[in-house]
Each structure stands twice: as structure tokens, then as C-alpha cells.
Scaffold this motif. Structure first.
Motif, short mmCIF file in Angstrom:
data_model
loop_
_atom_site.label_atom_id
_atom_site.label_comp_id
_atom_site.label_asym_id
_atom_site.label_seq_id
_atom_site.Cartn_x
_atom_site.Cartn_y
_atom_site.Cartn_z
N VAL A 194 0.76 -1.21 0.15
CA VAL A 194 -0.01 0.08 0.04
C VAL A 194 0.85 1.19 0.14
N SER A 195 1.89 1.23 0.59
CA SER A 195 2.85 2.20 0.91
C SER A 195 3.65 2.57 -0.56
N SER A 196 3.81 1.72 -1.15
CA SER A 196 4.46 1.53 -2.48
C SER A 196 3.21 2.15 -3.39
N LEU A 197 2.22 1.72 -3.42
CA LEU A 197 1.11 2.32 -4.33
C LEU A 197 1.08 3.76 -4.35
N ARG A 198 0.91 4.16 -2.96
CA ARG A 198 0.84 5.60 -2.44
C ARG A 198 1.74 6.36 -3.19
N ARG A 199 3.10 6.10 -3.04
CA ARG A 199 4.35 6.90 -3.43
C ARG A 199 4.33 6.80 -5.17
N TYR A 200 3.93 5.60 -5.78
CA TYR A 200 3.92 5.54 -7.28
C TYR A 200 2.87 6.43 -7.81
N LEU A 201 1.69 6.39 -6.93
CA LEU A 201 0.43 7.35 -7.35
C LEU A 201 0.68 8.68 -7.32
N GLY A 202 1.48 9.08 -6.14
CA GLY A 202 1.84 10.45 -5.90
C GLY A 202 2.63 10.97 -7.12
N ARG A 203 3.23 10.23 -7.91
CA ARG A 203 4.09 10.83 -8.96
C ARG A 203 3.09 11.33 -10.25
N SER A 204 2.04 11.04 -10.19
CA SER A 204 0.85 11.26 -11.51
C SER A 204 0.01 12.04 -10.98
N VAL A 205 -0.23 12.39 -9.63
CA VAL A 205 -1.22 13.29 -8.88
C VAL A 205 -0.64 14.37 -8.26
N ARG A 206 -1.42 15.42 -7.97
CA ARG A 206 -1.20 16.43 -6.90
C ARG A 206 -0.58 15.89 -5.68
N GLU A 207 -1.61 15.21 -5.07
CA GLU A 207 -1.37 14.85 -3.66
C GLU A 207 -2.15 13.30 -3.47
N VAL A 208 -1.55 12.68 -2.48
CA VAL A 208 -2.11 11.49 -1.91
C VAL A 208 -2.28 11.43 -0.51
N GLU A 209 -3.33 11.44 0.20
CA GLU A 209 -3.35 11.07 1.45
C GLU A 209 -3.95 9.83 2.08
N GLN A 210 -3.33 9.33 2.93
CA GLN A 210 -4.06 8.03 3.52
C GLN A 210 -5.16 8.42 4.64
N VAL A 211 -6.32 7.95 4.31
CA VAL A 211 -7.26 8.49 5.23
C VAL A 211 -7.34 7.50 6.46
N SER A 212 -7.11 6.24 6.13
CA SER A 212 -7.16 4.98 6.89
C SER A 212 -6.61 3.99 6.48
N TYR A 213 -6.35 3.06 7.35
CA TYR A 213 -5.61 1.86 6.78
C TYR A 213 -6.19 0.80 7.90
N THR A 214 -6.52 -0.68 7.47
CA THR A 214 -6.59 -1.63 8.15
C THR A 214 -6.30 -2.79 7.19
N ALA A 215 -6.24 -4.16 7.89
CA ALA A 215 -5.56 -5.19 6.86
C ALA A 215 -7.09 -5.58 5.86
N ALA A 216 -8.16 -4.81 6.23
CA ALA A 216 -9.48 -5.45 5.42
C ALA A 216 -9.48 -4.22 4.41
N GLU A 217 -9.03 -3.05 4.60
CA GLU A 217 -9.51 -1.82 3.74
C GLU A 217 -8.61 -0.70 4.07
N THR A 218 -8.07 -0.13 2.90
CA THR A 218 -7.61 1.33 3.02
C THR A 218 -8.19 2.31 2.28
N LYS A 219 -8.22 3.44 2.66
CA LYS A 219 -8.97 4.53 2.26
C LYS A 219 -8.03 5.61 1.89
N LEU A 220 -7.91 6.16 0.62
CA LEU A 220 -6.97 7.25 0.10
C LEU A 220 -7.79 8.45 -0.27
N ALA A 221 -7.36 9.61 -0.18
CA ALA A 221 -7.80 10.81 -0.78
C ALA A 221 -6.84 11.36 -1.97
N VAL A 222 -7.17 11.31 -3.19
CA VAL A 222 -6.48 11.96 -4.38
C VAL A 222 -6.75 13.18 -4.64
N PHE A 223 -5.77 14.21 -4.93
CA PHE A 223 -6.09 15.49 -5.31
C PHE A 223 -5.49 15.49 -6.66
#
Length: 348
Positions: free
Chosen positions: A279-308
Motif C-alpha cells: 500500500v505504501s508503494s502504491l501511494r508513492r507511485y500514485l503520488g508521481r502522477s497526481v497532485r497529492e495523496v493522503e491516506q485517510v485510514s488503514y486496516t488489513a481489510a480496507e484502506t482509504k485514500l484521498a487523491v487530489f
């Protein structure tokens, strides 16, 4: 003949023959510094040595600079995004186009205890303005009412009641701004004529977040009807909403633009995320093609991200797949999307 004289004459002949032969052409060069340890020579000896050796002491040609080699292939470097509030020309163009095409969904404040008929008139009048003055497609009042009845089960399954039903419907219809109308009326009768006036407000909400963007007040002059109090009241509501719509449109564009300094917000829900490193790797790679990525919450069942980002929903979905592939999450797939909200499954 004296031997010493013969030797001197021979040396003179050698020197003369050297002087008479033109020396090989040499490139001009800055004089080289003299070696301090070399023995001192008189002028004739120095000149003879210079001519015989091709100028080794008279001057040393400067070595030619090696030909420049082709520059190494530039390595791809992710450009740092501009600071918040500073837009690139492409982002500015996208934002202006986005604001010109804002989608609105208008409904009434269900908690205000409004007369159902007057509430419908208010919503329909706002929609009429959007259609006739701006040429926009609207969500009809009856469509909203039907969805409130038909979408209850899906709404509960998808959101668990975490957001308001009207906000859910606004997201479903891809509205950017949800407008909630509330008003009150005053009525009177005089000389067989019926009078009414209306005043109220339009609250503007960001559909994605339910954040209150602002509020616009409106009112009507007193209107008259010869038919009934209800007719006068309907006319007053219609007039007040129509008069308030230009201000609502202008303010909504200003408020939405101010709220988008970081970019348009998209919600990404990623189901089944037992590997936090992935998930951390996905956030970093996603951050290279959008303005910002914020991790709103994390559990083993579900992760929520806010993408700007200043991109449409299709490009955001593509960016998710690309980032997931680079992060080694090759089995990611889309479960469903609603407005600016995406739900993916990691496939893990």
C-alpha cells in the motif's frame, strides 16, 4: 688548420644548415613555463635548439580539448508538483473548463418542514434556471424522489449509512455541487386579493465530502394573486428562487475554485490490504502522477485514500492501475465507482 678552429667552423656549418631549412609549421600556443632545473643557455644555443627540436623550448602547443562525448541519456525524473495554489497553465485551463461545466443537484431541506408543493416548486424553478440560462443537464425532482425509494437497499449496502442518502444520490448522478433550499413565506389577504412574500437560503455542499461550501440568501418582493393564498405563495417562492440563482451560481464557482487549490478530490477505497508495504508503494507511485495523496485510514481489510488532482475520473482510474502495477499489485480490479469515489479490490 688549428683543430679548435676546425671544430668551431663545423659547428657553424651545422647551425647555418639548420637555420636555412624552414622549420615545420607549428600551431600557436601559449608559452610553457620554463623548467627551473634546466641549465642556462646563451641566445644562439637557445635559438638553435628551438629550431632543431621543432619548438620544444620555444613553446609547447596546448593539447586540444577532447571532443565532447554525447550526454548520457537523461534519467526519468519525477517533476516536483507546484506548491498549493500555484497552477500550471494546463491545470488552470482544466480548472476553468471544470468550473464552466459544474453539475448541480438541487433539493430542499427535508428538516425544515416545508410545504411539499412549495418545496417542489422551489426545486423545479432552480432547475429551470440551470436549463434555460446555463444550458445544463439537471437531476429532476421526481428522479430524486424515485431514487430515494428505489436505492435504499443499495445505499445501505454500499455506504452502511455513513453518508446522507441525498449526498449518495448526488454522487450517483455525478453532481459537483449539491444545493439545499430552505425558505419561509408570509401571506395576507386584502380586498379579495391574496399576497405573499418568500425568503430563505440556498446552502452549497461539496458532493464528494458533504462539506458546506457556503450559503446564499434570497427573498422576493410581495406578490399578489386573485386566485388563492396558495397561488400567491407559489408565485413568491418561484420569484425568490429565480432571483437568487445568479448569485448562487457565481458564489458556487468562486467557492468551488477556492476549495480546489490542491486539486479535485477523489476518494479511493482499496479492499483487502493485508500488506501495508504494498500500500505504501502504491501511494508513492500514485503520488508521481497526481497532485497529492493522503491516506485517510488503514486496516488489513480496507484502506482509504484521498487523491487530489486536476484530471478527470477516467485518468484517475488509469493512474490507480499504473501505480498498482508498479507496486507489484498486479491483480487490482475495480469493484464499482460512484461520482468521484472509486472502490477497488487489491486482489491479494
Amino acid at each position: 688548420m688549428n683543430k679548435a678552429l676546425v671544430a668551431s667552423f663545423a659547428a657553424f656549418v651545422v647551425l647555418a644548415s639548420c637555420v636555412s631549412a624552414p622549420p615545420p609549421a607549428q600551431p600557436e600556443a601559449a608559452p610553457a613555463p620554463q623548467e627551473q632545473s634546466a641549465p642556462a643557455l646563451n641566445a644562439d644555443q637557445s635559438r638553435a635548439r628551438a629550431l632543431v627540436t621543432g619548438g620544444a623550448d620555444a613553446g609547447t602547443p596546448v593539447a586540444a580539448a577532447p571532443a565532447s562525448t554525447p550526454a548520457a541519456a537523461a534519467q526519468p525524473v519525477d517533476a516536483a508538483p507546484p506548491p498549493p495554489g500555484v497552477l500550471t497553465p494546463e491545470e488552470e485551463a482544466y480548472l476553468n473548463n471544470y468550473l464552466a461545466r459544474l453539475n448541480y443537484m438541487v433539493y430542499f431541506d427535508e428538516a425544515a418542514g416545508l410545504n411539499p408543493q412549495s418545496a417542489k416548486i422551489a426545486v423545479n424553478q432552480a432547475n429551470r434556471y440551470l436549463i434555460e440560462k446555463l444550458g445544463l443537464t439537471v437531476v429532476d425532482f421526481d428522479q430524486i424522489e424515485k431514487n430515494k425509494k428505489d436505492q435504499q437497499a443499495v445505499y445501505q449496502a454500499e455506504t452502511g449509512g455513513s453518508i446522507d442518502l441525498i449526498q449518495y444520490i448526488a454522487q450517483k448522478f455525478n453532481a459537483d455541487v449539491y444545493v439545499e433550499i430552505s425558505f419561509s413565506t408570509t401571506t395576507s389577504t386584502s380586498g379579495g386579493r391574496f399576497y405573499a412574500a418568500a425568503s430563505g437560503s440556498m446552502k452549497l455542499y461539496d458532493t464528494s465530502t458533504a462539506q458546506l461550501l457556503g450559503s446564499v440568501s434570497f427573498q422576493s418582493p410581495e406578490v399578489m394573486s386573485t386566485t388563492s393564498i396558495a397561488a400567491a405563495e407559489s408565485n413568491a417562492v418561484a420569484a425568490s428562487v429565480w432571483n437568487g440563482m445568479p448569485r448562487m451560481i457565481d458564489q458556487s464557482k468562486m467557492l468551488v475554485k477556492n476549495s480546489l487549490s490542491r486539486g479535485i478530490r477523489y476518494e479511493i477505497i482499496l479492499q483487502s490490504t493485508p500488506d501495508s508495504r504494498a500500500v505504501s508503494s502504491l501511494r508513492r507511485y500514485l503520488g508521481r502522477s497526481v497532485r497529492e495523496v493522503e491516506q485517510v485510514s488503514y486496516t488489513a481489510a480496507e484502506t482509504k485514500l484521498a487523491v487530489f488532482t486536476f484530471s478527470n475520473a477516467t485518468r484517475v482510474e488509469d493512474a490507480i492501475y499504473e501505480a498498482a502495477e508498479r507496486a507489484g499489485m498486479l491483480d487490482v480490479y475495480l469493484v464499482y465507482s460512484r461520482g468521484k469515489s472509486f472502490t477497488f479490490n487489491s486482489g491479494m
